[in-house]
Scaffold this motif. Structure first.
Motif, short mmCIF file in Angstrom:
data_model
loop_
_atom_site.label_atom_id
_atom_site.label_comp_id
_atom_site.label_asym_id
_atom_site.label_seq_id
_atom_site.Cartn_x
_atom_site.Cartn_y
_atom_site.Cartn_z
N MET A 1 29.12 55.07 -5.27
CA MET A 1 30.53 54.88 -5.60
C MET A 1 30.69 54.31 -7.02
SD MET A 1 33.70 55.06 -4.80
CE MET A 1 35.28 54.32 -5.05
N HIS A 2 29.93 53.28 -7.33
CA HIS A 2 30.04 52.64 -8.64
C HIS A 2 29.61 53.59 -9.75
CE1 HIS A 2 29.56 49.05 -5.90
NE2 HIS A 2 30.72 48.83 -6.49
N VAL A 3 28.57 54.36 -9.49
CA VAL A 3 28.09 55.32 -10.49
C VAL A 3 29.16 56.37 -10.73
CG1 VAL A 3 26.36 57.06 -11.01
CG2 VAL A 3 25.67 54.91 -9.94
N ALA A 4 29.82 56.83 -9.66
CA ALA A 4 30.86 57.84 -9.80
C ALA A 4 32.03 57.30 -10.62
CB ALA A 4 31.35 58.29 -8.42
N VAL A 5 32.42 56.05 -10.37
CA VAL A 5 33.51 55.44 -11.13
C VAL A 5 33.12 55.29 -12.59
CG1 VAL A 5 34.84 53.31 -11.44
CG2 VAL A 5 34.49 54.23 -9.15
N LEU A 6 31.87 54.89 -12.84
CA LEU A 6 31.40 54.73 -14.21
C LEU A 6 31.38 56.08 -14.93
CD1 LEU A 6 30.45 52.42 -15.98
CD2 LEU A 6 28.11 52.88 -15.25
N LEU A 7 30.96 57.12 -14.24
CA LEU A 7 30.95 58.46 -14.83
C LEU A 7 32.38 58.92 -15.15
CD1 LEU A 7 29.45 61.03 -15.66
CD2 LEU A 7 29.60 61.79 -13.27
N ALA A 8 33.30 58.66 -14.23
CA ALA A 8 34.70 59.03 -14.46
C ALA A 8 35.27 58.29 -15.66
CB ALA A 8 35.54 58.73 -13.21
N ALA A 9 34.87 57.03 -15.83
CA ALA A 9 35.34 56.24 -16.96
C ALA A 9 34.85 56.82 -18.28
CB ALA A 9 34.86 54.79 -16.82
N VAL A 10 33.58 57.20 -18.33
CA VAL A 10 33.02 57.76 -19.56
C VAL A 10 33.69 59.10 -19.89
CG1 VAL A 10 30.93 58.67 -20.62
CG2 VAL A 10 30.82 56.57 -19.28
N VAL A 11 33.93 59.92 -18.88
CA VAL A 11 34.61 61.20 -19.11
C VAL A 11 36.02 60.94 -19.66
CG1 VAL A 11 35.59 63.24 -18.00
CG2 VAL A 11 33.28 62.47 -17.39
N HIS B 1 39.48 52.70 -19.33
CA HIS B 1 39.17 51.28 -19.56
C HIS B 1 39.27 50.45 -18.28
CE1 HIS B 1 38.68 51.13 -23.95
NE2 HIS B 1 39.43 52.20 -23.94
N ASN B 2 40.24 50.78 -17.42
CA ASN B 2 40.34 50.03 -16.17
C ASN B 2 39.17 50.35 -15.24
OD1 ASN B 2 42.65 48.65 -16.86
ND2 ASN B 2 44.03 50.16 -15.98
N ALA B 3 38.69 51.57 -15.28
CA ALA B 3 37.52 51.92 -14.46
C ALA B 3 36.28 51.19 -14.95
CB ALA B 3 37.28 53.43 -14.49
N LEU B 4 36.15 51.05 -16.28
CA LEU B 4 35.02 50.28 -16.83
C LEU B 4 35.11 48.82 -16.38
CD1 LEU B 4 34.80 51.63 -20.49
CD2 LEU B 4 33.19 52.06 -18.63
N ASN B 5 36.32 48.25 -16.43
CA ASN B 5 36.49 46.86 -15.99
C ASN B 5 36.18 46.72 -14.50
OD1 ASN B 5 37.23 45.99 -18.53
ND2 ASN B 5 39.42 46.31 -18.16
N VAL C 1 25.70 50.46 -21.84
CA VAL C 1 24.82 51.59 -22.12
C VAL C 1 25.48 52.89 -21.65
CG1 VAL C 1 22.63 52.67 -21.51
CG2 VAL C 1 22.68 50.25 -22.10
N ALA C 2 26.17 52.85 -20.52
CA ALA C 2 26.83 54.06 -20.01
C ALA C 2 27.89 54.56 -20.99
CB ALA C 2 27.48 53.77 -18.66
N THR C 3 28.58 53.65 -21.66
CA THR C 3 29.63 54.07 -22.60
C THR C 3 29.07 54.77 -23.82
OG1 THR C 3 29.64 51.90 -23.71
CG2 THR C 3 31.17 52.20 -21.88
N LEU C 4 27.76 54.72 -24.00
CA LEU C 4 27.16 55.46 -25.11
C LEU C 4 27.27 56.96 -24.90
CD1 LEU C 4 23.94 53.38 -25.87
CD2 LEU C 4 26.22 53.18 -26.85
N GLY C 5 27.70 57.35 -23.69
CA GLY C 5 27.95 58.77 -23.45
C GLY C 5 29.24 59.24 -24.10
N GLU C 6 30.10 58.30 -24.56
CA GLU C 6 31.37 58.70 -25.17
C GLU C 6 31.20 59.56 -26.41
OE1 GLU C 6 35.46 56.85 -27.13
OE2 GLU C 6 33.88 55.50 -26.44
N PRO C 7 30.33 59.20 -27.38
CA PRO C 7 30.19 60.09 -28.54
C PRO C 7 29.74 61.50 -28.17
CG PRO C 7 29.23 57.94 -28.99
CD PRO C 7 29.55 57.96 -27.53
N VAL C 8 28.86 61.60 -27.18
CA VAL C 8 28.40 62.93 -26.74
C VAL C 8 29.55 63.71 -26.14
CG1 VAL C 8 26.80 64.16 -25.26
CG2 VAL C 8 26.08 62.03 -26.33
N GLY C 9 30.29 63.06 -25.22
CA GLY C 9 31.41 63.73 -24.59
C GLY C 9 32.49 64.10 -25.59
#
Length: 295
Positions: free
Chosen positions: A1-11, A226-230, A243-251
């Motif tokens: 669940m947490h991984v899915a929320v983190l992935l949604a946040a980065v997207v 941002h709320n999902a990251l929080n 570290v997960a937010t480092l996917g933002e430049p790629v996305g």
């Protein structure tokens, strides 16, 4: 669940830079409306669900000090959004997002210089690598004055958001994400709207598509991302989220390539990868078994 929320946040946050590039409106209008449209529902929710926290912020024993920190954090956030939107208007998306990704290292550097909190060796090594990548990105734009200004604005945006996060650390000890976010967003929105009025920038009369894109910016990257990251921070270590937010430049680069036909140059890709590698090295030591919090 947490991984899915983190992935949604980065997207979600990966859409920020492309949406800003697509919105045909002045920099201040994009920055102000993004924050204002996010602040309104959060302020309404905070007045209902976090009334006691908001009341404590206004009338508590440390109200004056806390209000000052909220004001400073709001100023830093407002200036960050202005600088970053202006940067995207002047340089490539991948460069602007990669330079802003330096913010965890800038925060660590500031704590070292001003608070005498010496970072670990891994963080120092990561800083050296990441700042080397930043120099590579900036050096690629030395022959283009406008683009170099955009690079410097992106670095300024990273410094400002680092200050915003450092200021928020104290307040988050007593305030929920909702109460803190509503307060700071409201301050930032007010500052940017005042700046629009003072500068004479027209808030209306822009293409309808621009307003729709800004609304999408407030809903997706701001409220959802941002709320999902929080939310993820409640269950995952801060370093994992960082570290997960480092996917933002790629996305962001992939979205820009598809929607805007903005293909990064070889040097931009190389510089961005070096920046992300450095940030990853700097934060990676916190993910080791020895430093994971016990459950």
């Amino acid at each position: 669940m947490h991984v899915a929320v983190l992935l949604a946040a980065v997207v979600a946050i990966s859409w920020a830079a492309p949406l800003i590039r697509l919105a045909e409106a002045p920099v201040l209008v994009i920055a102000a409306l993004r924050v204002a449209l996010a602040a309104a529902p959060m302020a309404a929710a905070a007045s209902w669900r976090s009334r006691d926290e908001v009341r404590m912020l206004v009338r508590g024993a440390t109200a004056r000090r806390d209000a000052a920190f909220v004001a400073l954090a709001g100023v830093a956030l407002a200036c960050h959004f202005w600088a970053w939107v202006a940067a995207i208007d002047r340089t490539s998306i991948i460069t602007s997002v990669a330079l802003v990704a330096l913010q965890p290292l800038i925060a660590a550097l500031g704590a070292w210089l001003f608070l005498r909190e010496r970072p670990p060796a891994a963080t120092l090594a990561g800083m050296a690598i990441a700042f080397g990548g930043a120099l590579l990105l900036v050096a690629d734009d030395l022959g283009e004055r406008g683009t170099l200004v955009g690079d410097l604005l992106a670095l300024l945006a990273a410094v400002l958001v680092s200050g915003y996060l450092v200021l928020g650390r104290r307040l988050r000890r007593r305030l929920s994400n909702l109460a803190y976010g509503a307060s700071v967003y409201s301050v930032a929105a007010t500052i940017l709207l005042v700046a629009i009025a003072a500068s004479g920038t027209p808030l209306t009369g822009h293409p309808v598509d621009a307003y729709l894109l800004i609304a999408a910016l407030a809903l997706g990257p701001q409220l959802v991302g941002h709320n999902a990251l929080n939310w993820a921070l409640r269950a995952l270590p801060a370093a994992t989220v960082a570290v997960a937010t480092l996917g933002e430049p790629v996305g962001a680069a992939l979205i820009a390539a598809v929607l805007l036909d903005e293909l990064p140059s070889a040097s931009e890709v190389a510089g961005s990868l070096v920046v992300l590698l450095g940030v990853g090295v700097a934060l990676g030591h916190r993910l080791s078994p020895a430093t994971r919090p016990s459950r």
